[in-house]
Design a protein around this motif. Structure first.
Motif, PDB file in Angstrom:
ATOM      1  N   ILE A   5      17.408 -92.019 -44.303  1.00  0.00           N
ATOM      2  CA  ILE A   5      16.305 -91.721 -43.634  1.00  0.00           C
ATOM      3  C   ILE A   5      16.312 -91.631 -42.204  1.00  0.00           C
ATOM      4  O   ILE A   5      16.083 -90.926 -41.353  1.00  0.00           O
ATOM      5  CB  ILE A   5      15.086 -92.994 -43.848  1.00  0.00           C
ATOM      6  CG1 ILE A   5      14.940 -92.630 -45.710  1.00  0.00           C
ATOM      7  CG2 ILE A   5      14.025 -92.651 -43.290  1.00  0.00           C
ATOM      8  CD1 ILE A   5      14.059 -93.967 -45.895  1.00  0.00           C
ATOM      9  N   LEU A   6      17.158 -92.818 -41.576  1.00  0.00           N
ATOM     10  CA  LEU A   6      17.443 -92.910 -40.017  1.00  0.00           C
ATOM     11  C   LEU A   6      18.376 -91.649 -39.723  1.00  0.00           C
ATOM     12  O   LEU A   6      18.108 -91.123 -38.753  1.00  0.00           O
ATOM     13  CB  LEU A   6      18.195 -94.224 -39.928  1.00  0.00           C
ATOM     14  CG  LEU A   6      17.268 -95.463 -40.070  1.00  0.00           C
ATOM     15  CD1 LEU A   6      18.281 -96.591 -39.623  1.00  0.00           C
ATOM     16  CD2 LEU A   6      15.988 -95.477 -39.355  1.00  0.00           C
ATOM     17  N   ALA A   7      19.158 -91.354 -40.507  1.00  0.00           N
ATOM     18  CA  ALA A   7      20.240 -90.128 -40.349  1.00  0.00           C
ATOM     19  C   ALA A   7      19.345 -88.781 -40.207  1.00  0.00           C
ATOM     20  O   ALA A   7      20.047 -87.812 -39.546  1.00  0.00           O
ATOM     21  CB  ALA A   7      21.182 -89.814 -41.533  1.00  0.00           C
ATOM     22  N   ARG A   8      18.338 -88.568 -40.847  1.00  0.00           N
ATOM     23  CA  ARG A   8      17.610 -87.540 -40.732  1.00  0.00           C
ATOM     24  C   ARG A   8      16.479 -87.296 -39.562  1.00  0.00           C
ATOM     25  O   ARG A   8      15.734 -86.367 -39.236  1.00  0.00           O
ATOM     26  CB  ARG A   8      16.595 -87.168 -41.993  1.00  0.00           C
ATOM     27  CG  ARG A   8      17.595 -86.982 -43.170  1.00  0.00           C
ATOM     28  CD  ARG A   8      16.882 -86.391 -44.357  1.00  0.00           C
ATOM     29  NE  ARG A   8      15.955 -87.356 -44.812  1.00  0.00           N
ATOM     30  CZ  ARG A   8      15.962 -88.349 -45.747  1.00  0.00           C
ATOM     31  NH1 ARG A   8      17.036 -88.376 -46.157  1.00  0.00           N
ATOM     32  NH2 ARG A   8      14.900 -89.027 -46.062  1.00  0.00           N
ATOM     33  N   ILE A   9      16.275 -88.566 -38.794  1.00  0.00           N
ATOM     34  CA  ILE A   9      15.311 -88.568 -37.696  1.00  0.00           C
ATOM     35  C   ILE A   9      15.933 -88.062 -36.645  1.00  0.00           C
ATOM     36  O   ILE A   9      17.001 -88.176 -36.086  1.00  0.00           O
ATOM     37  CB  ILE A   9      15.014 -90.134 -37.626  1.00  0.00           C
ATOM     38  CG1 ILE A   9      14.098 -90.765 -38.839  1.00  0.00           C
ATOM     39  CG2 ILE A   9      14.037 -90.070 -36.351  1.00  0.00           C
ATOM     40  CD1 ILE A   9      13.728 -92.010 -38.865  1.00  0.00           C
ATOM     41  N   PRO A  10      15.111 -87.082 -35.797  1.00  0.00           N
ATOM     42  CA  PRO A  10      15.569 -86.726 -34.543  1.00  0.00           C
ATOM     43  C   PRO A  10      15.726 -87.726 -33.601  1.00  0.00           C
ATOM     44  O   PRO A  10      15.546 -88.999 -33.442  1.00  0.00           O
ATOM     45  CB  PRO A  10      14.437 -85.933 -34.044  1.00  0.00           C
ATOM     46  CG  PRO A  10      13.496 -85.512 -35.157  1.00  0.00           C
ATOM     47  CD  PRO A  10      13.686 -86.654 -36.066  1.00  0.00           C
ATOM     48  N   LEU A  11      17.140 -87.403 -32.798  1.00  0.00           N
ATOM     49  CA  LEU A  11      17.464 -88.478 -31.836  1.00  0.00           C
ATOM     50  C   LEU A  11      16.473 -89.175 -30.921  1.00  0.00           C
ATOM     51  O   LEU A  11      16.572 -90.257 -30.720  1.00  0.00           O
ATOM     52  CB  LEU A  11      18.584 -87.736 -31.063  1.00  0.00           C
ATOM     53  CG  LEU A  11      19.937 -87.245 -31.734  1.00  0.00           C
ATOM     54  CD1 LEU A  11      20.833 -86.698 -30.813  1.00  0.00           C
ATOM     55  CD2 LEU A  11      20.562 -88.358 -32.209  1.00  0.00           C
ATOM     56  N   GLN A  12      15.495 -88.365 -30.342  1.00  0.00           N
ATOM     57  CA  GLN A  12      14.638 -88.929 -29.536  1.00  0.00           C
ATOM     58  C   GLN A  12      13.691 -89.887 -30.366  1.00  0.00           C
ATOM     59  O   GLN A  12      13.322 -91.219 -29.706  1.00  0.00           O
ATOM     60  CB  GLN A  12      13.599 -87.675 -28.873  1.00  0.00           C
ATOM     61  CG  GLN A  12      14.486 -86.803 -28.124  1.00  0.00           C
ATOM     62  CD  GLN A  12      14.790 -85.725 -28.943  1.00  0.00           C
ATOM     63  OE1 GLN A  12      15.151 -85.504 -30.106  1.00  0.00           O
ATOM     64  NE2 GLN A  12      15.073 -84.395 -28.073  1.00  0.00           N
ATOM     65  N   ASP A  13      13.333 -89.618 -31.457  1.00  0.00           N
ATOM     66  CA  ASP A  13      12.545 -90.393 -32.345  1.00  0.00           C
ATOM     67  C   ASP A  13      13.267 -91.588 -32.788  1.00  0.00           C
ATOM     68  O   ASP A  13      12.844 -92.779 -32.870  1.00  0.00           O
ATOM     69  CB  ASP A  13      11.980 -89.757 -33.518  1.00  0.00           C
ATOM     70  CG  ASP A  13      11.099 -88.788 -33.173  1.00  0.00           C
ATOM     71  OD1 ASP A  13      10.353 -88.908 -32.229  1.00  0.00           O
ATOM     72  OD2 ASP A  13      10.818 -87.695 -34.155  1.00  0.00           O
ATOM     73  N   LEU A  14      14.363 -91.512 -33.256  1.00  0.00           N
ATOM     74  CA  LEU A  14      15.535 -92.622 -33.477  1.00  0.00           C
ATOM     75  C   LEU A  14      15.705 -93.492 -32.306  1.00  0.00           C
ATOM     76  O   LEU A  14      15.964 -94.679 -32.758  1.00  0.00           O
ATOM     77  CB  LEU A  14      17.058 -92.046 -33.893  1.00  0.00           C
ATOM     78  CG  LEU A  14      17.975 -93.064 -34.460  1.00  0.00           C
ATOM     79  CD1 LEU A  14      17.096 -93.793 -35.756  1.00  0.00           C
ATOM     80  CD2 LEU A  14      19.220 -92.437 -34.756  1.00  0.00           C
TER      81      LEU A  14
END
Length: 235
Positions: A5-14
């Motif tokens: 799940i975390l790996a699929r989140i865009p960098l800004q959102d992560l």
């Protein structure tokens, strides 16, 4: 991060989410949530395996296993403040935890994170519902094969540190029946049994032994991830 799940989140959102994430070691038999207790944290699993179960009258019934593809406590985002299940670490590992109140605030401002979690919650809900149906419709051989394959997927490994006693209690089967079925799997060279460990030797053949629940559940998780990939880069 290995958590899907975390790996699929865009960098800004992560990055926004990362301000609240805390690494934590998951010890065997560690209780993450108790039924009817407040949900303080959600856990994004990096490694290890967590059992999601219903507890009643001193017995347990496992409804799902959660590994690096998922998050424990994610269903709290649907509005519930109390846990309906017990969540217990089955295989030790690690996770990133976040306070539920912080996660709710972040997803209100970051719809891409909410979308990823919603997709996962849908797959997990199917997993739990299908497990209930499986328990009353399918025989022990199919159920055991299904559980072993799902657990292997969840930890991305072919060696599972699991005992006959646990499989018996989690699936509501007699221990003798579990032992007999695993011996049959070993005679067919699908697995090897060692003390407290199962080694999967013929994974594809074991999948063929599993009930239809395996394909439905694994397909739901795969669709959750492939749909996200098909959306293309999230900038």
């Amino acid at each position: 991060m290995k958590n899907s799940i975390l790996a699929r989140i865009p960098l800004q959102d992560l990055a926004a989410l990362g301000e609240f994430l805390e690494p934590i070691v998951l010890r065997e038999r560690m209780v993450l949530h108790e039924p009817k207790k407040s949900l303080d944290y959600a856990y994004f699993i990096e490694s290890g395996l967590v059992s999601l179960r219903i507890v009643a009258a001193g017995s347990i019934l496992e409804t799902a296993v959660i590994g690096y593809h998922g998050a424990v406590g994610a269903s709290s985002l649907l509005g519930g403040h109390l846990s309906t299940h017990q969540s217990v670490v089955l295989f030790p590992g690690s996770a990133h935890r976040i306070r539920v109140e912080d996660l709710r605030r972040v997803i209100n401002d970051r719809p891409r994170i909410r979308e990823q979690l919603s997709r996962y919650i849908q797959a997990l809900s199917l997993h739990s519902a299908q497990a209930g149906l499986c328990g009353v419709r399918h025989n022990r051989e199919k159920r055991l094969a299904c559980w072993i394959c799902l657990a292997s997927d969840a930890v991305d490994a072919d060696v599972l540190p699991i005992t006959h006693d646990y499989l018996s209690s989690a699936l509501g089967l007699r221990r003798a029946s579990v032992t007999e079925t695993l011996i049959r799997f070993e005679e067919q060279r699908l697995i090897r049994k060692m003390r407290g460990v199962l080694q999967l030797d013929e994974r594809k053949c074991l999948e063929q032994k599993a009930c239809s629940c395996y394909k439905l559940i694994s397909g739901a998780y795969a669709a959750c991830e492939s749909t996200s990939s098909a959306m293309g880069p999230l900038l």
